[in-house]
Every structure is written in C-alpha cells, then in structure tokens.
Design an enzyme around this catalytic site. Structure first.
Site, PDB file in Angstrom:
ATOM      1  N   LYS A 202     -68.596  -8.384 -66.272  1.00 63.12           N
ATOM      2  CA  LYS A 202     -69.259  -9.670 -66.485  1.00 63.12           C
ATOM      3  C   LYS A 202     -69.321  -9.992 -67.971  1.00 63.12           C
ATOM      4  O   LYS A 202     -68.967 -11.086 -68.397  1.00 63.12           O
ATOM      5  CB  LYS A 202     -70.669  -9.648 -65.885  1.00 63.12           C
ATOM      6  CG  LYS A 202     -71.373 -10.998 -65.954  1.00 63.12           C
ATOM      7  CD  LYS A 202     -72.589 -11.040 -65.040  1.00 63.12           C
ATOM      8  CE  LYS A 202     -73.711 -10.180 -65.578  1.00 63.12           C
ATOM      9  NZ  LYS A 202     -74.943 -10.305 -64.760  1.00 63.12           N
ATOM     10  N   GLU A 208     -66.217   1.575 -70.595  1.00 63.87           N
ATOM     11  CA  GLU A 208     -65.362   2.293 -69.654  1.00 63.87           C
ATOM     12  C   GLU A 208     -64.219   1.409 -69.165  1.00 63.87           C
ATOM     13  O   GLU A 208     -63.065   1.830 -69.066  1.00 63.87           O
ATOM     14  CB  GLU A 208     -66.184   2.755 -68.435  1.00 63.87           C
ATOM     15  CG  GLU A 208     -67.128   3.924 -68.698  1.00 63.87           C
ATOM     16  CD  GLU A 208     -68.493   3.484 -69.222  1.00 63.87           C
ATOM     17  OE1 GLU A 208     -68.640   2.305 -69.647  1.00 63.87           O
ATOM     18  OE2 GLU A 208     -69.411   4.318 -69.212  1.00 63.87           O
ATOM     19  N   GLY A 259     -74.936  -7.092 -61.644  1.00 62.93           N
ATOM     20  CA  GLY A 259     -73.837  -6.227 -61.204  1.00 62.93           C
ATOM     21  C   GLY A 259     -74.077  -5.626 -59.829  1.00 62.93           C
ATOM     22  O   GLY A 259     -73.216  -5.678 -58.953  1.00 62.93           O
ATOM     23  N   ARG A 260     -75.262  -5.080 -59.634  1.00 61.05           N
ATOM     24  CA  ARG A 260     -75.541  -4.387 -58.366  1.00 61.05           C
ATOM     25  C   ARG A 260     -75.714  -5.341 -57.200  1.00 61.05           C
ATOM     26  O   ARG A 260     -75.798  -4.915 -56.051  1.00 61.05           O
ATOM     27  CB  ARG A 260     -76.770  -3.497 -58.532  1.00 61.05           C
ATOM     28  CG  ARG A 260     -78.036  -4.228 -58.979  1.00 61.05           C
ATOM     29  CD  ARG A 260     -79.081  -3.248 -59.483  1.00 61.05           C
ATOM     30  NE  ARG A 260     -80.282  -3.868 -60.021  1.00 61.05           N
ATOM     31  CZ  ARG A 260     -80.456  -4.239 -61.285  1.00 61.05           C
ATOM     32  NH1 ARG A 260     -79.467  -4.077 -62.157  1.00 61.05           N
ATOM     33  NH2 ARG A 260     -81.596  -4.768 -61.690  1.00 61.05           N
ATOM     34  N   GLU A 346     -81.720   1.080 -59.773  1.00 65.32           N
ATOM     35  CA  GLU A 346     -81.581   0.255 -60.981  1.00 65.32           C
ATOM     36  C   GLU A 346     -82.486  -0.968 -60.901  1.00 65.32           C
ATOM     37  O   GLU A 346     -82.937  -1.486 -61.915  1.00 65.32           O
ATOM     38  CB  GLU A 346     -80.111  -0.158 -61.182  1.00 65.32           C
ATOM     39  CG  GLU A 346     -79.818  -0.704 -62.577  1.00 65.32           C
ATOM     40  CD  GLU A 346     -78.329  -0.685 -62.933  1.00 65.32           C
ATOM     41  OE1 GLU A 346     -77.898   0.205 -63.677  1.00 65.32           O
ATOM     42  OE2 GLU A 346     -77.585  -1.576 -62.465  1.00 65.32           O
ATOM     43  N   HIS A 377     -75.507  19.573 -41.582  1.00 64.26           N
ATOM     44  CA  HIS A 377     -74.965  20.892 -41.911  1.00 64.26           C
ATOM     45  C   HIS A 377     -75.073  21.173 -43.400  1.00 64.26           C
ATOM     46  O   HIS A 377     -74.416  22.068 -43.910  1.00 64.26           O
ATOM     47  CB  HIS A 377     -73.503  20.976 -41.474  1.00 64.26           C
ATOM     48  CG  HIS A 377     -73.344  20.879 -39.991  1.00 64.26           C
ATOM     49  ND1 HIS A 377     -73.128  21.969 -39.206  1.00 64.26           N
ATOM     50  CD2 HIS A 377     -73.431  19.815 -39.149  1.00 64.26           C
ATOM     51  CE1 HIS A 377     -73.055  21.591 -37.932  1.00 64.26           C
ATOM     52  NE2 HIS A 377     -73.230  20.291 -37.875  1.00 64.26           N
ATOM     53  N   LYS A 492     -76.451   3.661 -74.318  1.00 63.93           N
ATOM     54  CA  LYS A 492     -75.281   2.978 -74.884  1.00 63.93           C
ATOM     55  C   LYS A 492     -75.297   3.027 -76.406  1.00 63.93           C
ATOM     56  O   LYS A 492     -74.285   3.334 -77.047  1.00 63.93           O
ATOM     57  CB  LYS A 492     -75.255   1.504 -74.445  1.00 63.93           C
ATOM     58  CG  LYS A 492     -74.794   1.289 -73.017  1.00 63.93           C
ATOM     59  CD  LYS A 492     -74.614  -0.209 -72.745  1.00 63.93           C
ATOM     60  CE  LYS A 492     -74.580  -0.477 -71.255  1.00 63.93           C
ATOM     61  NZ  LYS A 492     -74.556  -1.908 -70.923  1.00 63.93           N
TER      62      LYS A 492
END
Lengths: 529, 529
Positions: A202, A208, A259-260, A346, A377, A492
């Site tokens: 965005k 990254e 974003g999420r 978040e 399990h 950051k």
C-alpha cells in the site's frame, strides 16, 4: 466515553464470573443445551453449548453490547465515518472501509464515503476483469504474489482454502519473507515466461517487498525476459510504486483499507480472480458482503459476528483466558488461523483506549492453532490436561471439497473428521473422572463450533467477514482502535539503523562505538560465530 | 521426591521474581551484558542478554537444576532406565531412548538398554541404506509420508528446513489429516508410478493413517498399479501393520520412541534419507547426537539445552508467562515451530507429577509462532503493545541456504533479515518512551537468540536435539512425566463412539436416544444445516 470497566453490564458480569457454569457436572452439557445455544444465518451455524455461559450470561453480554453502542459504531464504520483515530493525539485519522470493497450487491447508502469507496473499488474490479481477459491470450499459468503481512497472509489463506475451486491450469505462489531463501525456493519451480508477478504494498515502501521485487527482476532479466511484461502492481495511488512505466498493470488500494482487512480489495483480488475466475471471486465477495450486512442486524438472534465477539469477551475479560485456539477441521483452511492471528492480534493487541488512556483490562488474546484432526495429535494433550486453560473456536463442514472419499469400516473420512470435531467439543467441556490421576480430565475447556455445509467461495467469504466483524465488535466494546498498528514502528526504525551498520561495513566505514552499542554488540557476536 | 515448590532454590527465586531486572532503564541493556550473557557450543550461540535475568538469577537457576538432579535424570534417560512412568499408578513404564537412535558416532555405554537400542537402530539404518540402493534403479522421484502427529510434524519440519540440500530429482510430500481433501490434494499432483508411499504408525492402529492408507491403495489400483510395489511401512514390531506381505519394505520403531521424539528414528529416516541421501542424513544425526552428549555436560557454561530449559522455567514459573513464541528468522524453518508445539505441549502439558499428585505450579507453556520477518507484519503489534506479556525465542543464521542474494541499497537480504532479528530483540526488551501514548512501548518483553552459521543438516540436527533435551530438562525440574500423553485418549474414545453412530445410520439402524445424547444433538444440528 465510558471505559469498559465502568460499564454497568461489566459489573453484573463480574458477579456472574465468580461461578461460571460447571460443564463437568453430570448432565450439565445436555442435548437441550446444544439445541438452544445456536445462532444461525447465511448457512452458518454457531453452536455454543460447550462455552461456559448461561442464558443469563448471554443476556448480560447482549446488554454489554448495547451499552457499548456497538451497532451505532458498526454502522459508523460501514458508512465511512472516521473511526481509525485516537482522540487528542496524532493518529491515522481515517475511515475504515474494507466492507465497501464488496458492497456491490446489496448497495450501500448514497452520499456516504462508503458509496464513494465502493464506486472506486468497482472500477478496479472492472479493470481487473479486462486485465484477466487481456492476459488470457498469453497463456499465463502462474502468478506470484510478492507481499508481506496483510498482502500475504489473507490472500494466501483464502487461495489455499479455495484451491479446490481454481482453474486447472492456473497456480498461485507467494513470496513474503526478506530471507532470500524464500524467493529462491519459489522461483526454482517456475517457468518465468508464463508467470506474472504481483507486487503488493500500500505504501509502496515495504522493505521486504521492494527487496524481493528487485530479486525477481534480476531473475526475470537472467531468463532473457523484460520485467515490465511480467510485473503487476497493487499499491496506493501516488505511492512510490504507482508508476505505470514499471508495471504492465496497476491496481489501487486506499488508505482506508488496512493490510489485514485487505483480502477482498485488489490485494487479494488479483491473485484470487486469476486462480478462481471472476465468477467465483464474486461469489466470495458476495459471502463477505452478506456477513457485513448481518453484522448490522440489531437482532441478537442472528448476528453471528457479534455473538462470536461476546463469547470471546466472556472468555478474555471474565474467565481471564489469555489465548484462543482457532481450529478448522478442514485441511483446506491450513493457513486460515495464521491470517486470523494477524487480523486479531494486530487489531486488538492494544494497550490504550480511543482517548489515549492506558486500559485497565485485557484486550485481544493470543490467537494460535492448526487444523484438526492434526492438532489432536500435537497440542491437545496440553489443552486437555495442561495447567493453562485454553478456549477453542472450531470450524467444521458437512461435506469435503473434492468429494473424493472412501468408506472404511462403514464410515467416510469426512464423517470420521466430524466425529472427532464433536467428540473434542464434548470431551473438552465435560472432562472425565478417573481414579488414575493421569487418566483424569478436568474439563471445563470452553469452546464453540462454526458449522457450515461446505468450504466454498461464498461460505469462505462469509467466514472471512465473520472474523473481521467479530474483531471490530470486540474493539468497539473495549473502546480501542482496532485499525492502526503503531506497535510495529519501533522495530522498523531500529532495524533500519542496523541495516545502516551493515552498509557502512560494506563501505569499510568506521562505526562510532557510541552509536547504538547494544546492536553493535550483537553484530560482534555474529562475526565471532 | 521433593516437589518443585518445596525446592530451596525455588524459594530464593521467588524472592528474586519480585523485582526482575528492568531492561527499559537507560543503559540496563548494554553491550557488556550482551557479551557476558552467552552460552556457546557446537557452533551455536545462545544470546540471552535480553531475558529478564541477572547473574544472581542465573546462579539460582543453576542451583535449582542441581537440586532437581537434572544431570542424573538426563543420564538415566540416555542410558535407558525406565523414566516414562507414574509411580503407584498404571502407566507406560518404559525407557525413553530417542537419543539412542543417533548414538552411533560417539558410542553409548556397553551393557545398557541404550546400547541395545542403538544396535537395533543401526540395523534399521543399514536396511534403509540397502533399500535406497535397491530402489535407485527404479527412478522413484517422489515419496509420500502418511502419518499424523509425530509421524508428520517433525519429519515435515526437518524436510522443509533441509530442502535446500535435497537431491534435485527427489521430492517428499505428506498426508496427515483424516480430512479426505488432504490426500486428494497431495495425490492430484503426483505420478503414482514413480512414487513410494511410507505409512507410519507405531501402534499400527492410528485412525487417520490407516484410513488414508486405504484411500491411497484405492488410488494406486485405479492407476493400474500394484499397491504393494509402492508401499513401505514404518511401525512397531508385531503391530497390525507389521505384515511384509502388504509392504515392499518394513522398518521398525520401538515403544521407547515417542512419536514427538521420533524424527531421528525410521519415522523421519526413510523420507529424509530418500530426499537428502544417506550422507547428509547421517550429518543430521551427528548434529543431534553431539547435542545429546552436550546435554550430559555438568558444566553450566556450555550446556545449551539446560540453559534454555532454565530460562523457560524463569519465564513460566517466576515471571508467570503462559505462552512462548518461537520465531526462526529463516524461511526454511517454516514448520519448525509447529513441530516444537507438539514436542513441548504434548510432553509438558501435564497436571500431575511423577507420583500422581496434582501439581501446584504451572507446567509447559503454550508454544506458538511463525517465521520472521513475517511475524513482524502479523502479531508483533500485540507482542509490543498488547496486554499479555509474551516471551520470545529467536533462531537466526549468519548465512542463507541458497546464497542467492541481492544487494539492494548496499545490503544483502540476509543482512536485512538479521538486522530485523537483532532490532526486535532489543526493541522488545528496552521499549521506548513517547509522549503520545500510542507510540509508547512498555518493553521488558523477555527474549533470547539462538544464533548459528547456517541452517545445514548438522546444525538442524543439533537444534532438534536442543529442543528435545530442553523439554526433557524442564520435565525433570518439574518432576513430571514428559513422555506419555494420556490426555489424547478421551477424544479418541468419544470420537469412536460418534463414528459408530455414523456407521449405524449408514446401516439404517436405530440409535438409542439415551446413548450419548449430547453427541446426537450435535449430529442433529449437522443434519439440519
């Protein structure tokens, strides 16, 4: 604004928390309870008889919701009022309009910010439709999404959940981590000439993502191809990535899409429509939109996300349980909990309220989990007999996706799967007495089940929106801002400082030993390995 | 046996827990601290300066370890004494000998159960070597492991972590879930004629695994192939699966190998040696074996797993933190935390001690996590600013696996990755003051880093064993049995009952409405969907 702990319903619920119903008592969890404790809508049923609630608790939770004016707040959010803010302090000050990204079916209110946002979103959808038609002639078989956080987790979770519905000759891959091994591993299996790369950020400045974009361009050039022919951008208008000269197509998102919360925007849209085709992608949006509308329903009897939010609040603030395991009994939903982990933690992992005051109660829990039956399990030992009480949210489907099943000892695998789901829900709540203390199950592990017919595009869209709205409702009740993420900034800033040290070393420049000495001490340990 | 809370060191540590070091104080986290708080061995460094401990706390934790006689217990385990038991009650009553599965290099003691177990294990390894030579002529390209829990999580985590080292023409896949979509999805991409299926179940009676075995046989027959030619068994001697007529090869495991500790036995061995080749698989075993030997070291200065165990105990029992996030900054380790989740939670998620007494302290924490930097863009908001304190265990490597990296703005991706790791470790512990409460970071989030040169077979073997021995040490200190899993039984029993209902329905048999009515109520909700 009344703080959570000052709400009258909270006071009454504090009384009730002292003696929550004991589900281990003979007959406490009975069939009548299962039948009564159901909320159903849109083909989804929530069965909450195995939660540690009584009708009185539920009644008070509803009153809590009303006292916290959750419906007004949900409406305000969905029409586009500025709800992403902290009063009296510098903050993002934005609308929150992911619901508008799918509001094409039942139409949102004219003259609102939501209408404006939906109109813009629809334009992007049309652009996407044309783009997909255009590239059809070129036989692209693969698409790689390059993004991290919300640009990765949600789209990846939904793609994997709906892979059973994708076009046979199309595949989607994801590169997220700045670890260079991530890109190498994904690229090694691909024919670049048939691949499109979708770069998603965005801000157009995600470390990254931009780094991986360069790595991929290098790779494309090595194959004798032209990067631009293979690159697509999804970014904010005016961002450093909003540059048509570098991409064969660009799609927009806006600052009112976190974003999420961005799966149903172009962040998820490009890869999902590529893989599923436009029609099934629209089914997915339709499911999400239908659940958004349901979240506005002031009738408690059908408002699924509100009910989910309230049960979560009971477990978090009254039974004081710090985590919540979300366990889909569906292999397709293998990464859905990872998406919900971001969505919830978040959004609601916050320590101040909307007036900037440090809160005196617990906010969002730690969300974790794997799919069932696999989890049984793995960590269920700890859930059944460990020292931490862990509430669970199960998701199950009546039918498998592929319907490629087998009768073994007179039952289908899908039936075995469902039998395990129901068995766990019951066993975790009722427990079991035994004279051997090692075979004794204390029970009272609260849980509920979301049950639907099949994990198909519409249902998955509805489930996605269910959790988005559940998280928003909890934020409304806690009076916190579920839509910013200031907590990611410090890392950051410090990382950039250390990246600067690496760059200086490469240039053989001296680093002042008074400059961030702790970081330098770590780097020294690295060098002496 | 003295109970944990009666240990003298615990009393002293309770004093120290009242005022743990405040790492947010100016200069508290300094370079001297980073340099001093290091344990190093086998090319792995543990940097624990960002934990909330002082030298005095560490000294007392060491004394706790001695008081709990952890070295004697570790020795007893490794030589094969019966340590998997609850005194005075019916229990598994077994040795625990996963360490013997890799004890071929430095030799274990003659005349012990461990020696016997190592000899048997070596025979299987030789069998495996011959088997792999035999199948080489047939050009098998793919192997599918069918197993769940320990037969899936550990082998899968290690395979993914070491995929960079595998033979170019070989791939491994996993089918675990009883959800029929799992098998369908994996099988749809495979050429059956070139595929071997490894069915793994110690008991030879795991519901999920046997069901998937049938599904796969059906699939093989549909392709016109003979199941036996493609099926390999890994099971206990004498189990229902120990039937050479049904499998082209069979490999054995024993009751002293717990599922979650079975990666270095044939449970992981067959697929890992197939993919990596025998030489690299032996490197992996060598790493694990070296760490086992280190766990026996009575010098606190190098016993990595003991140090990890003690830091975990401090966070769990003295700082009272219910969870622990394990975050490898390595994409290859994408499923490693899922393996550790089983390893730790199934081992130490217990409520009674080895004498059958309900414990009055907290046992194993909830283990969760994703790889970095991805987690930073997901749940780190909650870790930095949420209301639950979450300790972290980081893992990082100096070098990437593929060494396919790129310089962007003068630094490599691998350097950016490491910069983020160090930045988070520092930022989480020191926090940051700010006048805007939303930009304020409370800090004191305890964490440590395991740092190594590269995620290669030896190092990964060492890391696997590090965690196995860490978990065992914590169990020794808590005086609980880390090697059974009675907590998974109730769910199995109830599930089988409900599976019986499905079978009855298929036969159109009446179900007595007094028979497990709660389960019947759930089934009714399913039918009315």
């Amino acid at each position: 604004m009344i703080s959570f702990n000052q709400l009258k319903a909270v006071e009454r619920l504090r009384e009730l928390e002292r003696q929550p119903i004991d589900l281990t008592k003979e007959g406490a969890l009975n069939s009548k309870r299962i039948e009564e404790m159901v909320v159903a809508a849109l083909g989804i049923k929530m069965l909450y008889g195995a939660e540690r609630v009584t009708h009185e608790v539920i009644k008070n939770l509803f009153e809590l919701a009303e006292e916290a004016r959750v419906f007004d707040k949900m409406e305000a959010m969905q029409v586009g009022e500025i709800v992403n803010k902290i009063e009296g302090y510098e903050s993002e000050n934005r609308s929150v309009l992911h619901t508008a990204m799918r509001d094409f079916f039942d139409q949102c209110q004219e003259g609102t910010r939501a209408k404006e946002a939906a109109t813009l979103a629809y334009q992007e959808l049309e652009k996407l439709k044309h783009f997909l038609e255009e590239i059809r002639k070129q036989d692209f078989t693969d698409m790689v999404q390059i993004g991290i956080g919300g640009s990765d987790l949600g789209p990846r979770a939904v793609y994997l959940a709906l892979e059973a519905f994708k076009k046979a000759d199309r595949r989607v891959h994801f590169i997220s981590n700045v670890d260079p091994d991530d890109a190498h591993h994904v690229l090694s299996g691909l024919d670049c000439s048939k691949t499109l790369f979708v770069v998603v950020s965005k801000s157009g400045s995600t470390l990254e993502t931009l780094t991986n974009e360069e790595l991929i361009k290098k790779h494309i050039i090595q194959k004798g191809l032209v990067p631009k022919d293979h690159m697509v951008a999804v970014t904010g208008k005016g961002s450093p990535m909003d540059n048509p000269e570098k991409y064969r197509a660009s799609f927009y998102i806006w600052d009112y899409i976190g974003g999420r919360y961005s799966v149903t925007s172009m962040v998820g849209g490009v890869v999902l429509a590529f893989a599923l085709g436009m029609e099934k992608f629209l089914e997915f949006l339709k499911g999400a939109n239908a659940m958004d509308k349901l979240a506005l329903s002031r009738s408690f009897g059908d408002n699924l996300p509100l009910m989910g939010a309230l049960l979560g609040i009971w477990n978090r603030n009254f039974l004081h349980l710090p985590t919540c395991a979300i366990i889909p009994y569906s292999q397709a939903m293998i990464r859905f909990t990872a998406h919900l982990q971001q969505l919830d933690m978040e959004s609601n992992g916050k320590r101040i309220d909307k007036q900037g005051k440090v809160v005196d109660f617990d906010t969002g829990p730690i969300i974790w989990g794997e799919v069932g039956t696999n989890g049984q399990h793995s960590f269920y030992q700890c859930i059944h007999q460990g020292s931490s009480l862990i509430p669970l949210e199960f998701i199950g489907f009546r039918h498998s996706q592929y319907d490629d099943d087998i009768l073994v000892q007179e039952t289908l695998s899908q039936e075995k799967l469902l039998a395990n789901l129901f068995a766990q829900s019951i066993g975790l709540s009722t427990g079991k007495h035994h004279d051997n203390p090692n075979k004794y199950f204390p029970g009272n592990r609260p849980n509920h089940i979301l049950l639907a017919n099949k994990c198909d595009p519409f249902t998955l869209g509805a489930l996605l929106s269910y959790f988005e709205n559940k998280v928003a409702f909890q934020g409304f009740i806690w009076n916190i801002n579920s839509f910013d993420q200031e907590g990611v900034q410090l890392g950051k800033v410090l990382a950039n400082k250390i990246i600067g040290f690496f760059a200086k070393k490469r240039r053989n420049e001296e680093i002042d030993n008074k400059d961030f000495p702790v970081a330098q001490a770590y780097l020294k340990q690295l060098e002496k390995l």
